[in-house]
Design a protein around this motif. Structure first.
Motif, PDB file in Angstrom:
ATOM      1  N   GLN A  32       0.813  -1.150  -0.026  1.00 57.92           N
ATOM      2  CA  GLN A  32      -0.038  -0.179  -0.041  1.00 57.92           C
ATOM      3  C   GLN A  32       0.881   1.164   0.060  1.00 57.92           C
ATOM      4  OE1 GLN A  32      -2.630  -1.550   3.455  1.00 57.92           O
ATOM      5  NE2 GLN A  32      -3.831  -0.173   2.488  1.00 57.92           N
ATOM      6  N   VAL A  40       1.020  13.597   0.325  1.00 58.99           N
ATOM      7  CA  VAL A  40      -0.379  13.095   1.001  1.00 58.99           C
ATOM      8  C   VAL A  40      -1.265  14.274   0.894  1.00 58.99           C
ATOM      9  CG1 VAL A  40      -1.641  12.252   3.007  1.00 58.99           C
ATOM     10  CG2 VAL A  40       0.758  11.367   2.573  1.00 58.99           C
ATOM     11  N   TYR A  51      -0.187  10.419  -3.131  1.00 58.28           N
ATOM     12  CA  TYR A  51      -0.085   9.031  -2.347  1.00 58.28           C
ATOM     13  C   TYR A  51      -0.901   8.910  -1.115  1.00 58.28           C
ATOM     14  CZ  TYR A  51       4.100   9.084  -5.273  1.00 58.28           C
ATOM     15  OH  TYR A  51       5.043   8.969  -6.406  1.00 58.28           O
ATOM     16  N   ASP A  52      -1.495   7.673  -0.743  1.00 55.44           N
ATOM     17  CA  ASP A  52      -2.281   7.556   0.532  1.00 55.44           C
ATOM     18  C   ASP A  52      -1.348   7.236   1.744  1.00 55.44           C
ATOM     19  OD1 ASP A  52      -4.539   7.860  -0.795  1.00 55.44           O
ATOM     20  OD2 ASP A  52      -4.848   5.859  -1.429  1.00 55.44           O
ATOM     21  N   TYR A  53      -0.208   6.348   1.342  1.00 56.26           N
ATOM     22  CA  TYR A  53       0.589   6.020   2.460  1.00 56.26           C
ATOM     23  C   TYR A  53       2.217   6.025   2.046  1.00 56.26           C
ATOM     24  CZ  TYR A  53      -3.442   3.603   4.032  1.00 56.26           C
ATOM     25  OH  TYR A  53      -4.756   3.278   4.256  1.00 56.26           O
ATOM     26  N   SER A  73       0.103   9.616   6.497  1.00 55.00           N
ATOM     27  CA  SER A  73      -1.343   9.189   5.889  1.00 55.00           C
ATOM     28  C   SER A  73      -2.188  10.441   6.286  1.00 55.00           C
ATOM     29  CB  SER A  73      -1.846   7.832   6.073  1.00 55.00           C
ATOM     30  OG  SER A  73      -2.806   7.654   5.234  1.00 55.00           O
ATOM     31  N   LYS A  74      -3.410  10.367   5.451  1.00 59.28           N
ATOM     32  CA  LYS A  74      -4.460  11.074   6.103  1.00 59.28           C
ATOM     33  C   LYS A  74      -4.885  11.072   7.308  1.00 59.28           C
ATOM     34  CE  LYS A  74      -6.578  11.007   1.527  1.00 59.28           C
ATOM     35  NZ  LYS A  74      -7.474   9.981   0.862  1.00 59.28           N
TER      36      LYS A  74
END
Ligand code: UT7
Length: 312
Positions: free
Chosen positions: A72, A126, A131-133, A167-168
Motif C-alpha cells: 500500500q 499526501v 499518495y495515500d501512504y 497518511s490522511k
C-alpha cells in the motif's frame, strides 16, 4: 485535510557502549560527557549490520504499527547521511526487502534535520493527493564515519533508526504547520572531511542550534494558530541536553514535557526524533490529541519543525 503519522517504529542495535567504555579508548571522562552533553550510553551497530538493515527493521515496525501492508506504500523517503553506498539508495534497498513494489523510493540528505525534511515532504504528497501512504525513515550508522580518536565528536554519536507512516488523518489532527530552512554558509561547521570522518566546530554548531531550535519551535506554534502555553509536549533533536533545554525554556515548558532519550542513545542524527517519539508513546508521555512540537537541526546547516496534533 491534514496529513499525520498513523504508525511509528524504531530499531536500535543491541550493542551498548557506555561512557566508561569510551574512557578506556579516549582522553575523556564519564563526568565530562554527562555534564556537557547529557549522554550516558549509545548503541553501536555490528560490523555486518549496515544502515539499510537498521532502516528495514524500523520500517517493518512502523508498517505493523500502522496496520497497513507494504504494497500500500506509494513512496519511501529515507533520511540518512550514512547510506550503505551512494546508490542504490537505502530507500530502494528497503523497497526490495519490504516487498513494497508499488512504492517510488529516494533518499533525502539533510543530516540531523533529515527526519523533519522527510516528514514535511511526505505531508505535501499526501495532502496533494498523490499518495495515500508514505514511509518516512530516519536512519544512521554514524559509527562508520566517526573518528574514534577524536574526543570532540566520538563521544556524541550513536546508531539507530526510526520510521513513520504518513497518511490522511481526521479533521484537526496531524501536521498543522511546518518550517524548513537551510543556511549553507554554515556548512563548514559540521561536515565530512577529506578522510570521510565527521569534523565539527562544536561551539559554532551549539550557538546556531540554541538559536534555531527555539525560534523554529515558536514559529510552528504561531503558524498553527496557538500560543506556547497550548503546547503539551516537545521533541527536540537529541543532540545535546543543553541545546534541548534552551528550546524547552523558550517554550516555557516544564521538564517533564520535553522528550529526553539522549542519555540512552546519544545523538543518532536523522533517527533521533522518531526514536524519541516511539519511546515516549510507549512510556505514556504522549496522549491522544496532544499538541506536540518536533524540531531538529543539523549539518548543512539545516533545520525543520512541525506542530502536530497527535492521533489518527
Ligand atoms: O546533531 C548536530 C551535531 N552536533 C552538535 O549538536 C554539537 C553541538 N555542540 C556541542 O554539543 C558542544 O559544543 C560540545 C558537546 C561538542 C562541546 O561542549 P562545549 O561545552 O562547547 O565544550 P568546548 O568545545 O568548549 O570544550 C571545552 C573543553 C576543551 O578543553 P579546553 O580547551 O578548555 O582545555 C575541550 O578540549 O573540553 C574539552 N573536551 C573534552 N574533554 C573531555 C572536548 N571534548 C571532550 C571530551 N572529554 N570528550
Amino acid at each position: 485535510m491534514n496529513a499525520g503519522i498513523i504508525g511509528i517504529g524504531k530499531y536500535v542495535p543491541e550493542k551498548i557502549v557506555t561512557n566508561e567504555d569510551l574512557e578506556k579508548i579516549l582522553d575523556t571522562s564519564d563526568e565530562w560527557i554527562r555534564t556537557r552533553t547529557g549522554i550516558e550510553a549509545r548503541r553501536i551497530a555490528a560490523d555486518n549490520e549496515d544502515t539499510s538493515d537498521l532502516a528495514y527493521k524500523a520500517a517493518v515496525a512502523a508498517i505493523d504499527n500502522a496496520g497497513i501492508s507494504a504494497e500500500q506504500i506509494g513512496l519511501i523517503l529515507v533520511a540518512t547521511v550514512t547510506p550503505d553506498q551512494a546508490f542504490p539508495t537505502v530507500a530502494c534497498q528497503i523497497q526490495e526487502a519490504l516487498g513494497a513494489k508499488n512504492a517510488a523510493a529516494m533518499d533525502i540528505s539533510a543530516a540531523c534535520a533529515g527526519f523533519m525534511y522527510g516528514l514535511i515532504t511526505a505531508k505535501q504528497f499526501v495532502e496533494g493527493g498523490s499518495y495515500d501512504y508514505i514511509l518516512v525513515v530516519g536512519v544512521e550508522k554514524l559509527s562508520k564515519i566517526v573518528d574514534w580518536e577524536d574526543r570532540n565528536t566520538a563521544v556524541l554519536f550513536g546508531d539507530g533508526a526510526s520510521a513513520a507512516i504518513v497518511s490522511k488523518v481526521s479533521e484537526g489532527r496531524g501536521i498543522l504547520s511546518f518550517e524548513l530552512g537551510a543556511d549553507g554558509t554554515g556548512g563548514k561547521y559540521l561536515c565530512l572531511d577529506e578522510r570521510n570522518a565527521i569534523a565539527m566546530n562544536g561551539r559554532e554548531v551549539f550557538k546556531f542550534a540554541v538559536r534555531q531550535m527555539g525560534e523554529s519551535a515558536m514559529n510552528v506554534v504561531e503558524k498553527a494558530g496557538y500560543n506556547k502555553e497550548d503546547v503539551d509536549y516537545l521533541i527536540p533533536h537529541q543532540a545535546n541536553i543543553r541545546i534541548m533545554e534552551a528550546a524547552r525554556e523558550r517554550l516555557g515548558l516544564p521538564e517533564e514535557k520535553m522528550s529526553k532519550t539522549i542519555h540512552k542513545y546519544g545523538n543518532t542524527s536523522a533517527a533521533s526524533i522518531g526514536i524519541s517519539l516511539v519511546d515516549d508513546l510507549e512510556d505514556g508521555k504522549i496522549k491522544e490529541d496532544d499538541l506536540i512540537v518536533l524540531v531538529g537541526f543539523g549539518g548543512g546547516l539545516t533545520w525543520g519543525a512541525v506542530a502536530l496534533r497527535w492521533g489518527k
